[in-house]
Design a protein around this motif. Sequence first.
Motif, short mmCIF file in Angstrom:
data_model
loop_
_atom_site.label_atom_id
_atom_site.label_comp_id
_atom_site.label_asym_id
_atom_site.label_seq_id
_atom_site.Cartn_x
_atom_site.Cartn_y
_atom_site.Cartn_z
N VAL A 140 0.82 -1.22 0.00
CA VAL A 140 0.00 0.00 0.00
C VAL A 140 0.85 1.26 0.00
O VAL A 140 0.58 2.21 -0.74
CB VAL A 140 -0.96 -0.02 1.21
CG1 VAL A 140 -1.72 1.30 1.32
CG2 VAL A 140 -1.94 -1.17 1.09
N THR A 230 -2.90 5.67 4.48
CA THR A 230 -2.76 5.67 3.02
C THR A 230 -4.10 5.42 2.34
O THR A 230 -4.44 6.06 1.34
CB THR A 230 -1.75 4.60 2.59
OG1 THR A 230 -0.50 4.85 3.24
CG2 THR A 230 -1.54 4.63 1.09
N LEU A 231 -4.89 4.50 2.87
CA LEU A 231 -6.19 4.20 2.27
C LEU A 231 -7.14 5.39 2.38
O LEU A 231 -7.94 5.64 1.47
CB LEU A 231 -6.81 2.97 2.94
CG LEU A 231 -6.10 1.63 2.68
CD1 LEU A 231 -6.80 0.52 3.43
CD2 LEU A 231 -6.05 1.32 1.18
N ASP A 234 -6.04 7.90 -0.30
CA ASP A 234 -6.22 7.47 -1.69
C ASP A 234 -7.66 7.01 -1.87
O ASP A 234 -7.99 5.85 -1.69
CB ASP A 234 -5.25 6.33 -2.02
CG ASP A 234 -5.30 5.96 -3.49
OD1 ASP A 234 -5.85 6.75 -4.28
OD2 ASP A 234 -4.79 4.87 -3.83
N ARG A 246 -7.00 -3.88 -2.47
CA ARG A 246 -7.67 -3.19 -1.37
C ARG A 246 -8.44 -4.16 -0.49
O ARG A 246 -8.40 -4.08 0.74
CB ARG A 246 -8.61 -2.11 -1.94
CG ARG A 246 -9.26 -1.23 -0.89
CD ARG A 246 -10.14 -0.19 -1.56
NE ARG A 246 -9.33 0.74 -2.32
CZ ARG A 246 -8.81 1.85 -1.80
NH1 ARG A 246 -9.01 2.15 -0.54
NH2 ARG A 246 -8.11 2.67 -2.55
N THR A 249 -6.08 -6.06 1.64
CA THR A 249 -5.57 -5.20 2.71
C THR A 249 -6.58 -5.06 3.83
O THR A 249 -6.21 -5.09 5.02
CB THR A 249 -5.21 -3.83 2.15
OG1 THR A 249 -4.27 -3.98 1.07
CG2 THR A 249 -4.59 -2.94 3.22
#
Length: 358
Positions: A140, A230-231, A234, A246, A249
Amino acid sequence: MANDTALMSTASSVLEDVATYNETNTGDYVFDNMSAKLWRYGWPPLCMMGLVGNTLVLLVLRRDGLVRTSANVYLSALAVGDSLVLMAASLAMYPGRAWGWWFVRTSRLACHATLSVLFTLVNASTWFIVAFTVERCVVVRFPLLKLRLCTPRNAGLCCGSLLVLAFVKNIDLIFMRGLVIGTDPGDAICTVPLRYRDYVYNYRPMITFVTSCVIPTGVVLVCNWAIIRTLRRDLVQTTARDSIVRHTTVMCLAVSFVFIVCVAPAYVFYVTIPNWPMSLQDQYDVLQSLFILRYANHAVNFFLYSLTGAHFRCELVALFHRCIQRGLVTQGCVRRMTSRLTGSFHYRREVDQQMEMR
């Protein structure tokens, strides 16, 4: 008096891998308390649920290509490790905790090797989760490095190295235990020799606390914080391949957080047990409840994958659909074969009747 001795020895060694099993040496220990009932009636369904769930995980990952991605390698290793932990605990812990029969007392080999094997598997499964979390963090946070670092070969080497390190960490359990045989055949006990007790009681608990709780929990929390940050940053529309990444993750986040919830309480209770205003019996009952919770971490991953992984759910439904189709095809073949055999039998009987009439 024997019961008090068993409870004191258990309360003084909260972590299983430093317990001396003195409670197994008291033949008059009562196995009708809450903790014994919890092991007796709670462990079998938990173990079966974990074994079936981990088997389904392996079957689903085989459909998706078992060695196609590094994430599948870590998930497969974790499923195998969790299954082995449940089976090893069923042999080493369940009979003694629930019924009073201890496998470690059956032979010298069992006394020396049982705990080493069990805790090697437990530690390896713990660090498989840590390695999987680190791998997801790299994927990621550093997408340019994932093609070079996050490969199936590197994942396999990492899992193998973690298994070897876990064995080295627990190798002392092999030679720091001995089987003492009494006058009667049932008097054999698996205990710690006197020369090793200072290390087992004073130093090994802290080593276990640091290597099995502090470091793994810290790494998992830092990596999860980086992944979530980070998610959240983004939020653009992703492609199908990025969507799978995704979902994987999110599965990793669920597994790591449940790992902390299930495993950390046992170690926290170990560190703070002198500060709890509880009787020895209550400490023992809480201890066994936390042991069950810790082992539950090895049985719930299938449900976490099913709840958080859309791609995993799709593959699971496809697996069941294919099994149903195969079952229908097999059932149809059996019916056709049965009808042919029945028709052939009736035809032969009619021919025989006609020959008799002639």
